[in-house]
Design an enzyme around this catalytic site. Structure first.
Site, PDB file in Angstrom:
ATOM      1  N   CYS A 111       8.900  -1.843  -5.041  1.00 43.08           N
ATOM      2  CA  CYS A 111       7.570  -1.433  -4.599  1.00 43.08           C
ATOM      3  C   CYS A 111       7.544  -0.050  -3.966  1.00 43.08           C
ATOM      4  CB  CYS A 111       7.014  -2.466  -3.627  1.00 43.08           C
ATOM      5  SG  CYS A 111       6.998  -4.151  -4.294  1.00 43.08           S
ATOM      6  N   HIS A 259       1.831   0.947  -0.081  1.00 40.63           N
ATOM      7  CA  HIS A 259       2.003  -0.157  -1.015  1.00 40.63           C
ATOM      8  C   HIS A 259       1.170  -1.325  -0.532  1.00 40.63           C
ATOM      9  CE1 HIS A 259       3.553  -3.428  -3.263  1.00 40.63           C
ATOM     10  NE2 HIS A 259       4.300  -3.912  -2.289  1.00 40.63           N
ATOM     11  N   ASN A 289      -0.700  -7.668  -5.080  1.00 45.02           N
ATOM     12  CA  ASN A 289       0.506  -6.830  -5.039  1.00 45.02           C
ATOM     13  C   ASN A 289       0.877  -6.438  -6.469  1.00 45.02           C
ATOM     14  OD1 ASN A 289       3.153  -5.851  -4.920  1.00 45.02           O
ATOM     15  ND2 ASN A 289       3.769  -7.277  -3.321  1.00 45.02           N
TER      16      ASN A 289
END
Length: 332
Positions: A111, A259, A289
């Protein structure tokens, strides 16, 4: 030398899955998901491969930057969910785009990978070797998700974001790091190595990071509590370090593009940095996500909405499997 974000793009699959949809397959509720994560819906691939999503985002970014494929010198592709072990996704995109003068590199930093790609691009641009670098972050995370595990299956979505970068005389500084001793906190296995002569049980080096449930080794497994503690710590510390290296303070930042893992993580980061939450762009409620794609998707939305102005100081920050983290502070 800094980096100039010439253009951005994004792609989200058409299929939208709401929290209510998940109540039909696992024991959960919209309230349970929303209060713990901030997620209301996410986009899921309906068969689009990772390269296809990345290609659409890349085309948008190139159009936004007003450059042709022939003007791209380097493609940096980030993903934890490539379509192939080989060839690289960067090479696949190079061919699909017709970027005949570009070379390509794949990056797997989970990520945080878009931040790592920006930092790598800055080094290449500063050397004078390249003029236009295309970063493409594409993720098909849902193909790694165990849809019987209610603690993880509701978190993730699919999508892609892209950006074209060139050199500038603006501010740039970064802070990258890893805590590999905790690499076993987020894991999805590949098929085990094998050949006609191998006996894995006799090999002293044949050791797994963590024992995973039989038959589900290739799904994502996450120690949510440990990952949460890591993320809430490094989101603030990495931004502080990058700002210090740039000669500014977090209070000088106009925007933080983080993120999008969990709304609470971002709220905690804002609190520790003593920054108003309004400085943190958030779209997790709509996308969940999307790993390395979340930051460039956010940048493209912000540019589209007119939130980003030339000369603003922005911080990009990512954190995830590895455990890896990174922050970059730059002049937009």
């Amino acid at each position: 030398m800094g980096v100039y974000i010439k253009g951005t793009g994004r792609y989200l699959p058409e299929r939208v899955v709401t929290n209510e949809d998940f109540t039909k397959i696992v024991e959960t509720s919209d309230e349970w998901i929303t209060t713990r994560t901030g997620i209301k819906q996410r986009h899921l691939s309906n068969g689009e491969p990772t390269w296809y999503m990345g290609l659409q985002a890349a085309k948008q970014a190139m159009a936004s930057a007003s450059i042709t494929a022939e003007e791209i010198d380097l493609i940096l592709h980030t993903s934890v969910t490539p379509d192939y072990q080989f060839p690289s996704m960067a090479c696949v995109l190079q061919g699909k785009l017709g970027a005949v003068h570009a070379t390509g590199i794949d990056i797997n930093c989970a990520c945080a990978a878009f931040v790592y790609a920006v930092d790598m691009a800055e080094k290449y641009l500063a050397s004078g070797a390249y003029r236009n670098i295309l970063i493409v972050s594409a993720e098909n995370l849902t193909k790694t998700v165990d849809y019987t595990d209610r603690s993880t299956c509701v978190l993730f979505g699919d999508g892609a974001g892209a950006a074209v970068l060139s050199a500038s005389d603006g501010m740039y500084a970064s802070c990258l790091g890893a805590e590999g001793e905790n690499a076993n906190k987020i894991v999805a296995e590949l098929a085990p190595p094998q050949n006609a002569f191998m006996e894995p049980s006799l090999c002293p080096a044949y050791e797994k990071l963590v024992e995973l449930p039989a038959g589900k080794e290739h799904f994502m497994h996450m120690d949510g509590g440990e990952v949460y503690k890591f993320s809430t710590r490094v989101i603030a510390s990495s931004i502080e370090a990058a700002c210090a290296r740039a000669g500014i303070t977090p209070a000088d930042l106009d925007w933080v593009v983080s993120h999008q893992a969990n709304e609470r993580i971002i709220q905690t980061g804002a609190s520790r940095l003593k920054l108003p939450l309004e400085k943190f762009y958030m779209n997790i409620s709509r996308y969940g996500n999307t790993s390395s794609a979340s930051i460039p998707i956010g940048l493209d939305e912000m540019a589209e909405q007119g939130l980003l102005k030339r000369g603003q100081k922005i911080a990009l920050v990512g954190f995830g499997a590895g455990l890896v983290y990174g922050a970059a502070v730059l002049t937009y």
